[in-house]
Design a protein around this motif. Structure first.
Motif, mmCIF file in Angstrom:
data_model
loop_
_atom_site.group_PDB
_atom_site.id
_atom_site.type_symbol
_atom_site.label_atom_id
_atom_site.label_comp_id
_atom_site.label_asym_id
_atom_site.label_seq_id
_atom_site.Cartn_x
_atom_site.Cartn_y
_atom_site.Cartn_z
ATOM 1 N N GLU A 55 40.599 -64.713 51.589
ATOM 2 C CA GLU A 55 41.290 -65.223 50.393
ATOM 3 C C GLU A 55 41.428 -64.123 49.349
ATOM 4 O O GLU A 55 42.463 -63.988 48.701
ATOM 5 C CB GLU A 55 40.521 -66.419 49.818
ATOM 6 N N ALA A 56 40.383 -63.316 49.193
ATOM 7 C CA ALA A 56 40.435 -62.222 48.206
ATOM 8 C C ALA A 56 41.432 -61.145 48.636
ATOM 9 O O ALA A 56 42.195 -60.619 47.814
ATOM 10 C CB ALA A 56 39.044 -61.612 48.034
ATOM 11 N N ASN A 115 50.745 -52.310 52.547
ATOM 12 C CA ASN A 115 49.833 -53.456 52.423
ATOM 13 C C ASN A 115 49.611 -54.118 53.781
ATOM 14 O O ASN A 115 50.093 -55.214 54.045
ATOM 15 C CB ASN A 115 50.422 -54.453 51.419
ATOM 16 N N LYS A 166 53.415 -59.408 53.992
ATOM 17 C CA LYS A 166 51.960 -59.265 53.946
ATOM 18 C C LYS A 166 51.409 -59.397 55.362
ATOM 19 O O LYS A 166 50.925 -60.452 55.755
ATOM 20 C CB LYS A 166 51.352 -60.355 53.055
ATOM 21 N N LEU A 191 44.062 -61.496 50.321
ATOM 22 C CA LEU A 191 45.442 -61.963 50.144
ATOM 23 C C LEU A 191 45.936 -61.725 48.717
ATOM 24 O O LEU A 191 47.139 -61.769 48.457
ATOM 25 C CB LEU A 191 45.534 -63.454 50.490
ATOM 26 N N GLN A 192 45.011 -61.477 47.811
ATOM 27 C CA GLN A 192 45.377 -61.269 46.411
ATOM 28 C C GLN A 192 45.735 -59.817 46.096
ATOM 29 O O GLN A 192 46.215 -59.532 45.008
ATOM 30 C CB GLN A 192 44.223 -61.694 45.476
ATOM 31 N N ASP A 193 45.422 -58.888 47.001
ATOM 32 C CA ASP A 193 45.752 -57.494 46.672
ATOM 33 C C ASP A 193 46.810 -56.945 47.622
ATOM 34 O O ASP A 193 47.210 -57.601 48.579
ATOM 35 C CB ASP A 193 44.490 -56.612 46.631
ATOM 36 N N GLU A 194 47.273 -55.748 47.326
ATOM 37 C CA GLU A 194 48.365 -55.168 48.121
ATOM 38 C C GLU A 194 47.975 -53.811 48.677
ATOM 39 O O GLU A 194 48.775 -52.892 48.731
ATOM 40 C CB GLU A 194 49.627 -55.072 47.258
ATOM 41 N N ASP A 248 53.228 -69.302 51.284
ATOM 42 C CA ASP A 248 53.544 -67.883 51.131
ATOM 43 C C ASP A 248 54.260 -67.396 52.388
ATOM 44 O O ASP A 248 53.635 -67.034 53.384
ATOM 45 C CB ASP A 248 52.254 -67.075 50.896
ATOM 46 N N LYS A 253 47.350 -70.680 53.869
ATOM 47 C CA LYS A 253 48.065 -69.911 52.840
ATOM 48 C C LYS A 253 49.536 -69.675 53.208
ATOM 49 O O LYS A 253 50.383 -69.552 52.329
ATOM 50 C CB LYS A 253 47.376 -68.566 52.591
#
Lengths: 277, 310
Positions: free
Chosen positions: B149-150, B99, B71, B152-155, B21, B17
């Motif tokens: 992976e999940a 985060n 992140k 990485l989608q939230d903060e 990113d 990722k």
């Protein structure tokens, strides 16, 4: 010397004392000692305002000595982040966001603090991020001198040096007092400047209650490349009124009505004297 | 037997990722080898931060990076991350709402003979008690991938605990059902509900297979999301069972067992048995030896289930 700015420092002190009286408590001694440091940062040094508070290129400030929050709230109000009347009315009241330590749901407050020794590592992270992204942000963190006994401060000091963070400037509010008494009696700091030097920091000494001295110190910090800078700012705890100056008991003493009236008189007199200098 | 530990999978996902990113940053406290993150540091030195043996600094710096839009994934042995820097996790991460993803590696008793200083049997309780902190214990390498992976989608802040050693697969490349903050149902049964988390999920599943041979049907929930606990799944499957068993590599206090007991006690009261490590010195041994000794392997869990159902 900027007479108007000096006079303003007394106005801000009066606002701060009123906030403490409204909330029924606060850390008045440290509020008074750090006032010029915060004013120099927010009114002169830092690229920060309500308009750019979300801009990644802004400068960042962390109040690591989070207990001295009332003068911080006062300055943010005067910067236009919220109204002073609102902050004063709500301070420490039931359900209020204006609590007795920085609370980052309030506009202008970047990070929550309160427990000592947290600010410097966080500031290191902010400064590393700015370097990674090649942003012009400068990062400022204000610590108390008693706070320097926390080991995490020195972990942050190590990493600030390791990553050559010349965009990072720490300020120590060196008022020589902490809640139990003189800092040297509680836990010796010996020659504090030597400690910072040994950790690889550029050290600047300043009169922390004098705007000219602070201006020169911040300019030197900005100009110094390759290392982080610490400004050891000598201050007077409770600065502004003999009722509370240099008295450890005023760390978080709530003035009586009589003391309050005397403090306000002294601050008014200080303002007059500043204007007539 | 699978040879890839869950921690290695975290590194693989982050390397994949981080290519696209640039805000992904990995931080270690002289722990990149233990965390299997050396490859990340080698591949993306400009997105890596070494802080030395200084866990408070690790978490504080991570919070600062997050405040500036990064992140950060802060990886350190779970024992140190969850206790030495507990206050930074509480104040700089959860309270300040930064985060930061806290990766506790070699969790539970992974370090075996190294003793209590290196065991983390309090981390679920401690981290779960912090408002705004989520707590995840993935069970195998496939689920670990889905979870990272999940995340990485939230903060939002999260604490993720993994073990040190490879664990037997539960899922596969082709079949790894995963819904964020929802327990995965491995089997459905009507006699007993077994709720397990982390490395205890596989033995819980093994127990269900043993019980089946004796005519006892068990539901097995992979509760990788200890907080927020999937309350609905606990209630649904507890209601159709006679008793509930929880299994965790943790102290008997404040962890999965306590949380499941609260839910069952409030919504569908029935007998609950918490299987956990003892509130005392943990016997010296490999994970396998220790789990067997305390009845936390498939046979031990099956035995407890039968006793509970008597």
């Amino acid at each position: 010397m900027d007479k108007a700015l000096k006079a303003l420092s007394y106005d801000y002190r009066m606002d701060t004392v009123n906030m403490i009286m409204s909330g029924g408590g606060g850390h008045i001694g440290g509020d008074m000692s750090e006032m010029e440091i915060l004013m120099q940062l927010y009114l002169k040094e830092m690229n920060i305002s309500p308009e750019n508070q979300d801009d990644p290129n802004r400068d960042y400030f962390i109040l690591s000595k989070g207990h001295a929050v009332e003068s911080f709230y006062t300055i943010l109000a005067h910067k236009g982040f919220y109204s002073l009347e609102e902050a004063t009315a709500k301070f420490s009241k039931f359900g209020s966001e204006f609590i007795g330590h920085p609370n980052n749901v309030i506009p202008g407050v970047e990070m929550n603090s309160g427990s000592l020794g947290h600010g410097l590592p966080v500031a290191v992270g902010l400064a590393i991020a700015a370097k990674m992204d090649k942003r012009p942000s400068r990062v400022y963190v204000l610590m108390g001198d008693g706070e320097l006994a926390e080991g995490s401060v020195w972990e942050g000091a190590m990493s600030g040096h390791n990553y050559n963070l010349d965009n990072l400037c720490a300020i120590v509010d060196r008022n020589h007092l902490q809640i139990s008494g003189n800092t040297e009696d509680v836990m010796k700091q010996d020659d504090q400047a030597e400690r910072w030097k040994a950790f690889g920091w550029h050290v600047v000494k300043a009169d922390g209650n004098d705007f000219d001295s602070l201006e020169a110190a911040f300019a030197e910090a900005r100009a110094h490349k390759g290392d982080p800078t610490v400004i050891i700012a000598d201050t007077i705890k409770g600065k502004g009124s003999p009722v509370m100056e240099n008295k450890a008991g005023w760390h978080h003493h709530l003035p009586t009505q009589e003391e309050y009236e005397q403090i306000m008189k002294d601050l008014e007199a200080g303002k007059e004297a500043a204007l007539n200098e | 037997m699978n040879k890839i530990p869950n921690r290695k999978v975290i590194c693989d996902v982050l390397i994949e990722k981080a290519k696209d990113d640039k805000d992904i940053v990995v931080l270690c406290s002289d722990s990149r080898g233990s965390a299997s993150l050396t490859a990340f540091f080698d591949t993306y030195p400009e997105q890596s931060v070494e802080v030395g043996i200084a866990e408070q600094d690790l978490v504080g710096i991570s919070a600062g990076l997050a405040k500036a839009g990064k992140k950060p994934f802060a990886a350190s042995p779970a024992s140190f991350l969850s206790t030495r820097s507990f206050e930074q996790c509480k104040v700089d991460v959860a309270y300040s709402n930064t985060n930061v993803k806290l990766i506790g590696i070699s969790g539970g008793i992974s370090y075996g003979a190294l003793g209590m200083s290196h065991h983390s049997c309090q981390d679920i309780a401690g981290m779960s008690a912090i408002p705004n902190m989520r707590v995840y214990l993935p069970s195998d390498r496939f689920q670990t991938r889905k979870l990272i992976e999940a995340l990485l989608q939230d903060e939002k802040p999260a604490y993720i605990r993994t073990g040190r050693n490879p664990v037997e697969d539960i899922y596969s490349e082709e079949c790894c059902p995963f819904e964020m903050d929802k327990a995965t149902v491995l089997r459905e049964g009507t006699d007993v509900l077994i709720v397990a988390t982390g490395e205890m999920v596989r033995p819980a599943y093994d127990a269900a297979l043993l019980l089946e041979k004796e005519g006892i049907s068990a539901t097995v929930l992979d509760m990788y999301c200890v907080k927020p606990l999937d309350k609905d799944a606990v209630i649904k499957y507890a209601e159709q069972a006679k008793a509930v068993i929880t299994v965790e590599e943790h102290s008997p206090f404040g962890g999965l067992g306590s949380m499941v007991s609260q839910v069952v006690g409030e919504y569908c009261p029935r007998k609950v048995k918490n299987i956990a490590l003892p509130d005392s010195h943990v016997i010296t041994g490999t994970s396998k030896e220790v789990f067997k000794y305390y009845g936390m392997d498939g046979e031990g869990i099956a035995k407890t289930a039968k006793e509970v159902l008597k």
